[in-house]
Design a protein around this motif. Structure first.
Motif, PDB file in Angstrom:
ATOM      1  N   TRP A 230      17.336  24.888  15.221  1.00 35.81           N
ATOM      2  CA  TRP A 230      15.947  24.461  15.496  1.00 35.81           C
ATOM      3  C   TRP A 230      15.288  25.402  16.499  1.00 35.81           C
ATOM      4  O   TRP A 230      14.166  25.877  16.294  1.00 35.81           O
ATOM      5  N   LYS A 231      15.992  25.693  17.601  1.00 40.13           N
ATOM      6  CA  LYS A 231      15.418  26.540  18.645  1.00 40.13           C
ATOM      7  C   LYS A 231      15.195  27.966  18.139  1.00 40.13           C
ATOM      8  O   LYS A 231      14.185  28.599  18.468  1.00 40.13           O
ATOM      9  N   LYS A 232      16.143  28.460  17.340  1.00 37.31           N
ATOM     10  CA  LYS A 232      15.967  29.818  16.805  1.00 37.31           C
ATOM     11  C   LYS A 232      14.780  29.875  15.850  1.00 37.31           C
ATOM     12  O   LYS A 232      14.026  30.862  15.841  1.00 37.31           O
ATOM     13  N   ALA A 233      14.604  28.827  15.038  1.00 38.84           N
ATOM     14  CA  ALA A 233      13.447  28.781  14.135  1.00 38.84           C
ATOM     15  C   ALA A 233      12.150  28.724  14.927  1.00 38.84           C
ATOM     16  O   ALA A 233      11.148  29.348  14.571  1.00 38.84           O
ATOM     17  N   GLU A 258      18.974  33.867   5.552  1.00 37.04           N
ATOM     18  CA  GLU A 258      18.875  32.961   4.413  1.00 37.04           C
ATOM     19  C   GLU A 258      18.207  31.642   4.806  1.00 37.04           C
ATOM     20  O   GLU A 258      17.479  31.035   4.019  1.00 37.04           O
ATOM     21  N   VAL A 259      18.440  31.198   6.040  1.00 30.84           N
ATOM     22  CA  VAL A 259      17.779  29.978   6.530  1.00 30.84           C
ATOM     23  C   VAL A 259      16.284  30.229   6.683  1.00 30.84           C
ATOM     24  O   VAL A 259      15.447  29.433   6.264  1.00 30.84           O
ATOM     25  N   PHE A 260      15.933  31.369   7.293  1.00 31.19           N
ATOM     26  CA  PHE A 260      14.532  31.759   7.488  1.00 31.19           C
ATOM     27  C   PHE A 260      13.798  31.788   6.147  1.00 31.19           C
ATOM     28  O   PHE A 260      12.717  31.196   5.998  1.00 31.19           O
ATOM     29  N   ASN A 261      14.382  32.460   5.157  1.00 34.49           N
ATOM     30  CA  ASN A 261      13.720  32.593   3.859  1.00 34.49           C
ATOM     31  C   ASN A 261      13.600  31.255   3.144  1.00 34.49           C
ATOM     32  O   ASN A 261      12.593  30.979   2.472  1.00 34.49           O
TER      33      ASN A 261
END
Length: 269
Positions: A230-233, A258-261
């Motif tokens: 969550w914090k990185k996003a 892959e999470v970002f995309n």
């Protein structure tokens, strides 16, 4: 669906105040201190840098290449001493706002100029915490401005995250190890979104798409609020709003590509 929209609206209000505030771009000291922010100076409009909220006064200002951009202030600045030292304790330094604008390029003798028109500004201030230095990259721009004022606020004024009470916190997976296909996730309509934010359609640039995708992942129990992912996003959202490219936002935030995309893909549906 209402839970997803409510969380997306909350995240947008927390993270995209720069967009919703019209011509005002707001940043906090930590944002400036940890990043070399880019500021555009639109031809015919100019840009104010406002430090009133910090309680600091501006002592000295330097522009690397003054041949294209000039500045004025709402108060006096410290003058250079006769011994070539900079007296930052001078009583004359009491400005709190700078106004920058483009000028017709001037050729100064013995002074080099940048090849692309970009340069940097250094601002030295004094306040209750002592002296501070702000540095920004200045980029001349044309057309209609996205903002004409930069307001710098102290970190203490940063809004605290709001936890939507409608979302139960007991669902605590912290990663996107199992990502359901987007087809299994109900998608909102424009009419529903506008009912949450009346009169404000959600522009789906990458930052806003990431906000909305994060809300979907949270609602489905795939990313826990406050978790490392969550914090990185959140950091990636902030970097995108600062004008960074996707690759840099991924690299500097540490979020998995892959999470970002996947989050952006959900947010653009």
């Amino acid at each position: 669906m209402k839970k997803i929209l409510a969380l997306a609206a909350t995240l947008l209000l927390i993270n995209s105040h720069q967009v919703l505030a019209g011509s005002v771009r707001t940043v906090y000291y930590q944002d400036v201190d940890s990043n070399f922010l880019e500021l555009k100076i639109w031809k015919g409009y100019g840009l104010t840098i406002n430090l009133m909220s910090t309680g600091e006064v501006i002592k000295q200002v330097w522009i690397g290449d003054p041949s294209r951009i000039t500045f004025t202030s709402n108060g006096s600045l410290c003058q250079k001493s006769n011994d070539n030292s900079n007296d930052l304790n001078c009583s004359q330094g009491n400005a709190t706002v700078l106004f920058l604008r483009q000028i017709t390029p001037i050729k100064f003798a013995n002074l080099t100029s940048s090849s692309d028109g970009n340069t940097q500004i250094t601002i030295i201030t004094s306040g209750s915490e002592g002296q501070k230095q702000y540095q920004f990259k200045l980029i001349p721009a044309t057309g209609s401005p996205s903002y004409t004022s930069l307001v710098i606020k102290p970190d203490s004024a940063r809004p605290l995250p709001v936890v939507p009470v409608a979302i139960k916190p007991e669902v605590v997976p912290t990663t996107l190890d199992r990502i359901p296909t987007p087809a299994t996730i109900p998608q909102p309509t424009a009419a529903t979104i506008n009912s949450i934010l009346p009169g404000r359609a959600l522009p789906r640039n990458d930052a806003n798409a990431l906000v909305y995708g994060l809300a979907i992942a949270h609602s489905n129990g795939q990313i826990k609020e406050g978790s490392i992912t969550w914090k990185k996003a959140q950091d990636a959202i902030k970097l995108l709003r600062q004008g960074k490219r996707k690759e840099e936002a991924i690299s500097r935030s540490g979020v998995k590509e892959e999470v970002f995309n996947q989050l952006i893909q959900w947010g653009q549906k």
